[in-house]
Motif scaffolding. Structure first.
Motif, short mmCIF file in Angstrom:
data_model
loop_
_atom_site.label_atom_id
_atom_site.label_comp_id
_atom_site.label_asym_id
_atom_site.label_seq_id
_atom_site.Cartn_x
_atom_site.Cartn_y
_atom_site.Cartn_z
N THR A 269 13.98 29.49 5.97
CA THR A 269 13.96 29.50 7.31
C THR A 269 12.46 29.37 7.67
O THR A 269 11.64 29.46 6.79
CB THR A 269 14.28 31.16 7.77
N PRO A 270 12.31 28.80 9.07
CA PRO A 270 10.74 28.50 9.58
C PRO A 270 9.92 29.80 9.13
O PRO A 270 8.79 29.53 8.98
CB PRO A 270 11.08 27.95 10.83
N GLN A 271 10.59 30.73 9.55
CA GLN A 271 9.79 32.07 9.38
C GLN A 271 9.34 32.33 7.85
O GLN A 271 8.30 32.77 7.60
CB GLN A 271 10.39 33.34 9.84
N ASP A 275 5.53 32.73 6.58
CA ASP A 275 5.02 33.93 6.08
C ASP A 275 4.38 33.75 4.78
O ASP A 275 3.26 33.88 4.37
CB ASP A 275 6.05 35.03 5.70
N TYR A 276 4.95 32.55 4.05
CA TYR A 276 4.47 32.08 2.79
C TYR A 276 3.00 31.56 2.79
O TYR A 276 1.90 31.70 2.14
CB TYR A 276 5.32 31.14 1.99
N GLU A 277 3.03 30.78 3.87
CA GLU A 277 1.54 30.02 4.02
C GLU A 277 0.48 31.08 4.41
O GLU A 277 -0.67 30.76 4.20
CB GLU A 277 1.75 28.86 5.00
N ILE A 278 0.78 31.98 5.15
CA ILE A 278 -0.11 33.02 5.71
C ILE A 278 -0.83 33.55 4.38
O ILE A 278 -1.65 34.05 4.17
CB ILE A 278 0.60 33.85 6.70
N ALA A 279 0.33 33.97 3.64
CA ALA A 279 0.16 34.77 2.37
C ALA A 279 -0.85 33.99 1.42
O ALA A 279 -1.84 34.63 0.62
CB ALA A 279 1.34 35.25 1.63
#
Length: 294
Positions: A269-271, A275-279
């Protein structure tokens, strides 16, 4: 052999100069075997680029002899840690640098290692009939502590010389922030490296210093990394896949061509992606105990 001579990998030593020399058996216990390993270097499509020959030390023999002599090798001193998962940062530019031990021209071994030359054609005796062996001055493939030596060498250069910070959570992840709000991120995977930066001149200078220190090969537009296919988008995005590997396996095992089978997308999902890129970009702080261990 020309690479060995150019980088000063070894010096020749008469075997009877070693402490464990046995005149009756005409051999020394600490001498380990070497062999030539032939391999194929492939491109991102799985096609053969060239054939390579690599002199490899018998590392398991080295470990057994070290244990027998009381010189215990440990996981912390022998092996290089590797990134648990790819760390991909959303940056303005990306650069891949493959590192190899034969190009680690300024790394030195941390213990005395003696090896018999890898081919019978290269073995000879001195004027007294005593075998001549190699005293290794550089870490080689297969050597029990070669991976650990490389990681410690690279870590000292990045942290002590160039001011990088090592992640508390992943010993292979190093990063550096500049006062102009730009940054550079670097991930080591044993003797390969992925580097990404935000288009900073200071990052380019750090890359230049690191390259000059180890005589590295640089690829501005990588097509593969650790057997994975890499696709760099014009918007700075990075796509990673195992297309060449899957295609080769499919062609080998499936009864009909891969293109004749239906295709399915991996669910996400886009979310989840956000979330992965932020982490992945989250700051990591160094724990002293962790730093000491690795």
């Amino acid at each position: 052999m020309q690479n060995f001579e150019r980088h000063g990998v070894y010096i020749e030593v008469s075997e009877d100069q070693l402490p464990s020399w046995n005149a009756s058996t005409k051999g020394a216990f600490e001498v380990i075997d070497m062999m030539w390993v032939l391999r194929k270097k492939r491109d991102e499509k799985g096609e053969i680029l060239k054939y390579k020959a690599r002199a490899v030390v018998c590392g398991n023999q080295q470990e057994r002899k070290a244990l027998a002599s009381g010189d215990e090798h440990t996981l912390e001193t022998c092996y290089a840690p590797w990134a648990a998962s790819p760390i991909i940062c959303e940056c303005g530019s990306s650069t891949w640098m493959p590192l190899t031990f034969k190009k680690l021209s300024r790394a030195t071994t941390e213990r005395s290692t003696f090896a018999a030359p890898p081919s019978p054609d290269e073995r000879f005796f001195d004027d007294r009939g005593v075998p001549v062996v190699w005293k290794l001055l550089k870490p080689l493939y297969g050597e029990a502590d070669a991976g650990g030596i490389w990681h410690r060498t690279a870590k000292r250069q990045l942290i002590e010389v160039q001011g990088f910070t090592q992640s508390e959570f992943d010993p292979c992840y190093f990063y550096k922030k500049y006062d102009d709000e730009h940054r550079i991120d670097l991930v080591l995977y044993v003797d390969d490296c992925w580097m990404a930066d935000t288009g900073s001149v200071k990052a380019d200078n750090d890359l230049r210093i690191f390259r000059e220190r180890f005589k590295l090969t640089l690829q501005d537009e990588p097509k593969q990394f650790l057997g994975m296919n890499i696709d760099l988008g014009k918007d700075g995005s990075v796509k990673v896949s195992a297309a060449a590997y899957v295609k080769a396996k499919a062609e080998f095992y499936l009864p009909k061509p891969l293109a004749e089978y239906p295709r399915f997308e991996t669910p996400s999902t886009p979310q989840l992606v956000k979330d992965y890129e932020i982490a992945a970009r989250k700051d990591h702080y160094v724990d002293p105990a962790f730093q000491k261990k690795y």
